[in-house]
Design an enzyme around this catalytic site. Structure first.
Site, PDB file in Angstrom:
ATOM      1  N   HIS A  97      75.248 -45.357  -1.066  1.00  0.00           N
ATOM      2  CA  HIS A  97      74.249 -46.130  -0.306  1.00  0.00           C
ATOM      3  C   HIS A  97      74.814 -47.434   0.240  1.00  0.00           C
ATOM      4  CE1 HIS A  97      70.817 -43.544  -0.624  1.00  0.00           C
ATOM      5  NE2 HIS A  97      70.970 -43.432  -1.918  1.00  0.00           N
ATOM      6  N   ASP A 153      74.160 -44.957  -7.396  1.00  0.00           N
ATOM      7  CA  ASP A 153      73.443 -43.686  -7.317  1.00  0.00           C
ATOM      8  C   ASP A 153      73.878 -42.916  -6.069  1.00  0.00           C
ATOM      9  OD1 ASP A 153      72.201 -45.807  -5.849  1.00  0.00           O
ATOM     10  OD2 ASP A 153      70.459 -44.533  -5.477  1.00  0.00           O
ATOM     11  N   GLU A 154      73.648 -41.606  -6.117  1.00  0.00           N
ATOM     12  CA  GLU A 154      73.826 -40.737  -4.951  1.00  0.00           C
ATOM     13  C   GLU A 154      75.129 -41.034  -4.191  1.00  0.00           C
ATOM     14  OE1 GLU A 154      69.980 -41.337  -3.027  1.00  0.00           O
ATOM     15  OE2 GLU A 154      69.111 -39.734  -4.239  1.00  0.00           O
ATOM     16  N   VAL A 155      76.239 -40.953  -4.905  1.00  0.00           N
ATOM     17  CA  VAL A 155      77.546 -41.198  -4.279  1.00  0.00           C
ATOM     18  C   VAL A 155      77.981 -39.895  -3.596  1.00  0.00           C
ATOM     19  CG1 VAL A 155      79.876 -42.108  -4.626  1.00  0.00           C
ATOM     20  CG2 VAL A 155      78.027 -42.855  -6.127  1.00  0.00           C
TER      21      VAL A 155
END
Length: 488
Positions: A97, A153-155
């Site tokens: 992100h 998060d959400e790499v």
């Protein structure tokens, strides 16, 4: 009753309201109105996700949004938080992100995958220097912060860049190891410069990593994971098992994260309270069934965009009844009639609707005028225009797209269609102007413009076009027959 007395029955010592500032960031004047309400409802902290609203300086100045808060405004926000006994935890994304950073031409060379601005390339020394500079500037304006959330998060696409592919070809190297090494580097950077500040990380990248790798990485001694799940039917037993796994790996403290808005659809305009209530009540059950005393607190997330490039979801004032229901339920161990009455009292709402979207009498809390108008627009604007354009028998029978394109109309039909079209347009134009004025009191001009363009203008423009076509057709003189042959 103070918050510390109130939280006797809550398993969550810390209850943080997350403000996602990457979309529709509120003006400081509005925060000064809602912070006392957050406190009264049972919050005792804030997770501030600044993204591009932080006043980055020097070589990072390009990260600032047009209306980024100034350093005095940040100080004012922290002062208002302190007045209302809300402990502030800043959040800086340091891995995934990273769109607001890596979208810039000057920093695009630090992307993991050249095409996508989501993820930072962990192999470049310059990447850690960049993240370090961001953290330094944020911490400078948050002296004494006990925690700093470093995202992670959400790499997405990790391991797919050129440098990563080369690195992964070497023996023993895995994506998990790559992820952990960057997390560790960021955490060490924070702790070296701010030994009294504990880094927090979102837990999704850690969940699937085998226990032995997680234990051996050294990460559990450095960070506190925030377990997030925003679903209305989360796996309570699975969460308890995950907490046990983290404990065995050496993590001493964990946090939970629920949602009060911004988790049920990227373009959601109205908050489904029942979904969020169920989500928060299930987190209470997780807390009761997991290892005792590990949970430091809960973050009630209020997402404003799914990512930097997506549309706005529910505005903060629209989500406040949901926040009130969720906070009070966490505080009192569930949503009882007594809790419902308390929430109605706090918000000035006569009867709170949990199952349906909020009724239009929206209360007397800061921003309740926005909730009332947004609800009215969300429930009725588009449907009333659709009804006229697609289901009215005069419009569909005598002023179809074919007629409109050729400016044809039976003169008597103008009298059937025009009065209601004009009246509908006048009513909605007035209401949308009222909403626009209310939004301007809370938000900066770009957010007001974006929200109206997404949620109100398309329907108004369809109405305006109908009225315009009617005028032109009526003014075009006696209409020729739409069929080509002459009448006998």
């Amino acid at each position: 009753m103070t918050n510390s007395e109130m939280s006797g029955s809550s398993p969550f010592k810390m209850r943080l309201v997350h403000l996602d500032l990457k979309g529709a960031p509120p003006k400081v004047s509005y925060l000064s109105e809602v912070f006392p309400l957050f406190h009264a409802l049972g919050a005792n902290g804030l997770l501030l996700e600044y993204e591009d609203m932080f006043p980055y300086e020097g070589h990072l100045r390009l990260l600032r949004a047009k209306h980024a808060y100034s350093p005095p405004e940040i100080k004012e926000i922290l002062h208002l938080a302190a007045l209302n006994e809300l402990e502030v935890i800043p959040l800086v994304q340091t891995f995934g992100h990273m769109e607001f950073v890596l979208k810039h031409e000057a920093l695009a060379h630090l992307r993991e995958v050249a095409l996508f601005p989501n993820t930072l390339n962990p192999h470049e020394a310059e990447s850690l220097a960049l993240v370090g500079a961001m953290i330094s500037q944020v911490m400078e304006l948050h002296p004494g912060a006990r925690w700093l959330h470093v995202g992670c998060d959400e790499v997405y696409y990790l391991g797919e860049g050129e440098a990563s592919r080369r690195w992964l070809r070497q023996e023993h190297n895995t994506k998990a190891r790559l992820c952990l090494s960057h997390m560790k580097a960021v955490a060490c950077h924070v702790l070296a410069r701010h030994p009294a500040t504990t880094p927090l990380v979102w837990d999704d990248m850690l969940r699937a990593i085998p226990e032995d790798q997680l234990s051996a990485s050294g990460v559990p001694q450095l960070v506190e994971p925030v377990l997030w799940d925003y679903g209305a039917d989360l796996d309570i037993h699975g969460k308890a098992l995950l907490m046990e796994k983290y404990r065995r790996c050496g993590f001493l403290r964990l946090w939970a994260a629920s949602a009060f808005k911004g988790a049920t659809g990227a373009s959601q305009a109205l908050t489904p309270i029942e979904h969020h209530l169920r989500n928060n009540v299930q987190w209470l059950q997780v807390a009761a069934s997991g290892p005792a005393d590990m949970l430091q607190g809960i973050v009630l997330t209020g997402w404003q965009r799914y990512d930097h490039f997506s549309v706005l979801c529910e505005l903060l004032p629209v989500g406040i009844p949901s926040l009130a229901v969720c906070l009070q339920s966490l505080l009192h161990g569930g949503f009882t009639e007594d809790v419902k009455a308390r929430v109605e009292n706090f918000l000035g709402i006569s009867s709170l609707e949990i199952t349906d979207l909020m009724s239009e009498g929206a209360g007397s809390f800061p921003g309740s005028d926005i909730l009332a108008l947004v609800t009215h627009v969300g429930l009725h604007l588009r449907s009333s225009v659709d009804t006229l354009l697609e289901r009215d028998r005069y419009v569909t029978g005598w002023f179809s797209p074919y007629h409109r394109g050729r400016k044809l109309i039976h003169p008597v039909m103008v009298q059937h269609i025009q009065p209601q079209a004009l009246s509908l347009l006048a009513r909605w134009s007035t209401l949308v102007q009222e909403l626009e004025a209310a939004l301007h009191r809370v938000f900066y001009p770009d957010a007001v413009e974006e929200w109206l363009e997404e949620n109100a203008r398309p329907s108004l423009q369809r109405l305006q076009a109908l009225v315009q076509d009617l005028r032109e057709a009526a003014g075009a003189g006696p209409s020729p027959s739409p069929h080509s042959g002459q009448d006998p």
